[in-house]
Design a protein around this motif. Structure first.
Motif, short mmCIF file in Angstrom:
data_model
loop_
_atom_site.label_atom_id
_atom_site.label_comp_id
_atom_site.label_asym_id
_atom_site.label_seq_id
_atom_site.Cartn_x
_atom_site.Cartn_y
_atom_site.Cartn_z
N GLN A 168 37.00 46.24 39.66
CA GLN A 168 35.70 45.77 39.19
C GLN A 168 34.59 46.75 39.55
N TRP A 169 34.71 47.37 40.71
CA TRP A 169 33.70 48.35 41.14
C TRP A 169 33.69 49.56 40.20
N VAL A 170 34.90 50.08 39.91
CA VAL A 170 35.00 51.26 39.03
C VAL A 170 34.48 50.93 37.64
N ARG A 171 34.84 49.76 37.11
CA ARG A 171 34.45 49.41 35.75
C ARG A 171 32.97 49.10 35.64
N ALA A 172 32.40 48.39 36.65
CA ALA A 172 30.99 48.00 36.56
C ALA A 172 30.05 49.01 37.19
N GLY A 173 30.58 49.91 38.01
CA GLY A 173 29.72 50.88 38.68
C GLY A 173 28.97 50.31 39.86
N ARG A 174 29.33 49.12 40.25
CA ARG A 174 28.70 48.48 41.40
C ARG A 174 29.68 47.47 41.98
N VAL A 175 29.38 46.99 43.19
CA VAL A 175 30.25 46.02 43.84
C VAL A 175 30.08 44.67 43.18
N VAL A 176 31.16 44.15 42.62
CA VAL A 176 31.14 42.84 42.00
C VAL A 176 31.68 41.78 42.97
N SER A 177 32.79 42.07 43.62
CA SER A 177 33.35 41.19 44.66
C SER A 177 33.88 42.05 45.78
N GLY A 178 33.83 41.51 47.00
CA GLY A 178 34.17 42.33 48.16
C GLY A 178 35.64 42.45 48.44
N GLY A 179 36.42 41.45 48.08
CA GLY A 179 37.84 41.48 48.37
C GLY A 179 38.18 41.20 49.81
N SER A 180 37.21 40.79 50.61
CA SER A 180 37.47 40.54 52.03
C SER A 180 38.17 39.20 52.22
N THR A 181 39.17 39.20 53.07
CA THR A 181 39.81 37.95 53.47
C THR A 181 38.97 37.29 54.56
N LEU A 182 39.32 36.04 54.85
CA LEU A 182 38.63 35.37 55.96
C LEU A 182 38.88 36.08 57.28
N THR A 183 40.06 36.68 57.43
CA THR A 183 40.34 37.42 58.65
C THR A 183 39.46 38.66 58.73
N MET A 184 39.27 39.36 57.60
CA MET A 184 38.37 40.52 57.58
C MET A 184 36.93 40.09 57.85
#
Length: 651
Positions: free
Chosen positions: A97-113
């Motif tokens: 999503q970042w590559v396609r939109a050129g910006r951060v769309v979702s972080g992908g962080s887990t609750l542990t992260m």
């Protein structure tokens, strides 16, 4: 060969990982939480913040409702229970999503992260993300999944200086997280994402929208919730203001929290509802008094000595005096200790409730006490003298009983008289001539309702203990019965009460007991300056009546004697030495001492080491000057040859 090399390489990597984990463990210092003080049923009484003024309270997965955990996992980490700390699928999706939109769309962080980031906050960069992944793996290796959830639940930001869902729940909804409904739970889950932008008191529309987004995620299937339940939650309002953190019994909360480990939950014996009600009583009554006046109040259960409510001082006072626990302040009790003096006199056979005593002008050496009213009543019964708080009969009883013996008994009862440096117990003790505290006075009155047994008050649950008998059950119950009388301005029946006023109107006291509870009220100024017109009967007693009106209903029968007592007539007839008491110690060179006896048939003979002392044989006392240091045996004989003896030591 390749297999061996592969296994060796795996072992090297595993060893390196273990070494790195031990060399660079995750920093858990941010888990240092505040303290929560609970009442006898586990309800929150008061909270104390973590260092830095942060409201952070430990929150475990078991502390929150299942629907909150279901929403949290649905919104933040659907594969939480399966991944090793990071979710490759979520990270891959976020990168795409970042590559396609050129910006951060979702972080992908887990609750542990996220837990790793909450433990060690860093700027949002790719390097930080990589470190979060490593830390997440460490956390997964060190903690169970519920423990990792506990880290997140304890540290998740909730707006302002609130961290963790327990603090957020108390501040936004006024109750612990275990009692939250679906709408409230969804708001706290949403708040953790953007705590300042979603604060409901400042941005209600944004907060509602974020909350509804979490609810709709749940409606899509997470948690197995019905559409009707979600629709009801979507219609609920968001809180318009933040509520103050729980702060009942603040003086006691600070006391029990001293030395407690960060994050402790401390159980007390208090009753939250009663505490809240009596704080309201004290705060309302305070408006009737001049500036700088303060209230202190204690209610305890008689049989267990467990404190049920405690008001330590003034309300809304930011000065240092407002921080003082005035239930522990040493003040003059005035006449509030007289019931204990009468109990001792009844036990010693010096008087009975129906005994006639004289309330007439009299000098005890250079001491000439007066009544509060400045007049005299004449001859009255001992019971009426106590009810009317007459001073001359009390001083006369103490003169017969002996100030040293009375002071020793007060100490044994847990209320040691605080005298001026170098001062010895003397007759003014009968009228409050030594300091005590409200807690000690309440415990002294509990003794009267508990068959004469002494025991200190406690605010923490403790195992039952055997309590020493300081006065006989008959004497204690007789005094308690004398004190039972109607409140002058109206109030519950079946309550025994007594008031006291210190010299100059500095302290006003009212103490009382019924068949279940004992209570005490003190009014004064923390600095000890007088309050014009202050006195126990007019100032403190009406408050005490309100206190008993708010206590759980108690049996209103007379206070019961718990052991088979000897009759008063027998107690009066029995020959006893009042002074010296067994084991007494005197100081050489202090001059003559007075040996006293009670009971028996006169004439009496006093002997020291077998040698009789000269004295008026019709009297029950004799003067004796110790010839030097050593041990001595004092004996008294009555006309029937009955003897009583005690040993003492002269240093």
């Amino acid at each position: 060969m390749r297999r061996r090399l592969g296994l060796a390489g795996l072992a090297v990597l595993t060893g390196a990982a273990v070494a790195a984990d031990r060399a660079l463990p995750p920093d858990l210092s941010r888990l240092r939480a505040g303290i929560e003080v609970l009442d006898r049923e586990g309800r929150t009484l008061s909270t104390l913040p973590a260092p830095g003024g942060i409201w952070r309270l430990p929150t475990a997965a078991a502390d929150v409702p299942p629907h909150l955990l279901a929403m949290l996992l649905a919104a933040e980490d659907r594969r939480f229970h399966w991944h090793p700390g990071f979710d490759p699928l979520a990270l891959g999706r976020a990168a795409f999503q970042w590559v396609r939109a050129g910006r951060v769309v979702s972080g992908g962080s887990t609750l542990t992260m996220q837990a790793a980031r909450l433990l060690e906050p860093r700027p949002r960069t790719l390097r930080s993300k990589a470190l979060e992944i490593l830390r997440a793996v460490q956390l997964e290796a060190r903690f169970s999944k519920p423990e990792i959830l506990g880290i997140w639940l304890t540290l998740a930001p909730q707006g302002g200086n609130l961290e963790g869902l327990r603090a957020g729940s108390l501040a936004w909804f006024g109750r612990p997280p275990g009692q939250l409904d679906a709408a409230e739970s969804a708001l706290l889950v949403a708040l953790a994402r953007r705590p300042e932008a979603l604060r409901p008191d400042r941005h209600p529309d944004a907060a509602r929208a974020a909350r509804d987004g979490v609810l709709r995620v749940r409606a899509a299937g997470a948690g197995g919730v019905s559409g009707a339940e979600v629709a009801l939650a979507l219609a609920a309002p968001v809180p318009a203001a933040r509520q103050p953190m729980p702060r009942l019994a603040p003086h006691l909360a600070r006391q029990v929290a001293q030395g407690a480990a960060p994050g402790s939950r401390i159980a007390t014996t208090l009753d939250r509802d009663l505490q809240r009600a009596l704080e309201g009583v004290a705060e309302a009554a305070l408006h009737e008094f001049p500036d700088r006046a303060a209230f202190a109040l204690v209610v305890a259960e008689t049989s267990s000595r467990e404190i049920r409510a405690l008001v330590g001082g003034s309300f809304g006072v930011e000065a240092r005096a407002g921080m003082l626990d005035l239930t522990r302040a040493v003040r003059s009790p005035g006449s509030a200790q007289k019931p204990f003096l009468y109990a001792m006199a009844f036990e010693a056979g010096l008087a009975r409730p129906e005994t006639l005593v004289a309330d007439l002008p009299f000098r005890f050496g250079s001491y000439a006490p007066e009544n509060f009213s400045r007049d005299f009543t004449g001859r009255v019964t001992a019971a009426d003298a106590l009810r009317q708080s007459l001073n001359l009969p009390a001083v006369a009883l103490l003169s017969e009983l002996g100030a040293l013996r009375y002071a020793a008994a007060l100490k044994a009862a847990g209320s040691p008289p605080r005298l001026a440096p170098g001062a010895a117990p003397s007759l003014p003790l009968a009228l409050g001539g030594a300091g005590t505290t409200l807690r000690e006075l309440v415990a002294l009155y509990a003794l009267l309702g508990d068959a004469g047994r002494a025991g200190a008050l406690t605010a923490l649950p403790v195992a039952p203990v055997e309590r020493p008998e300081v006065v006989t059950p008959r004497a204690a119950a007789a005094v308690a019965g004398i004190l039972v009388q109607p409140f002058p301005g109206g109030g519950p029946a079946g309550v025994g009460w007594k008031t006291g006023t210190s010299w100059g109107g500095r302290d006003a006291w009212a103490l009382g007991l019924d068949a279940r509870h004992v209570a005490g009220v003190w009014i004064g100024r923390p600095d000890g300056t007088p309050i014009p017109g202050l006195n126990g009967r007019a100032s403190a007693l009406p408050v005490l009546a309100q206190v008993f009106a708010r206590l759980p209903a108690a049996p209103r029968q007379p206070l019961q004697v718990r052991a088979a007592p000897r009759p008063f007539a027998e107690a009066a007839d029995r020959l006893r030495l009042l002074f010296p008491m067994p084991g007494a110690e005197l100081v050489e060179g202090a001059g003559p001492v007075t040996l006293r006896a009670t009971g028996g048939r006169r004439p009496l003979v006093f002997l020291v080491d077998g040698a009789p002392l000269p004295h008026q044989r019709a009297r029950r006392e004799a003067a004796w000057t110790p010839p030097g240091p050593g041990f001595y045996r004092v004996t008294v004989l009555d006309a029937d040859g009955i003897a009583a003896a005690a040993e003492l030591r002269v240093r």
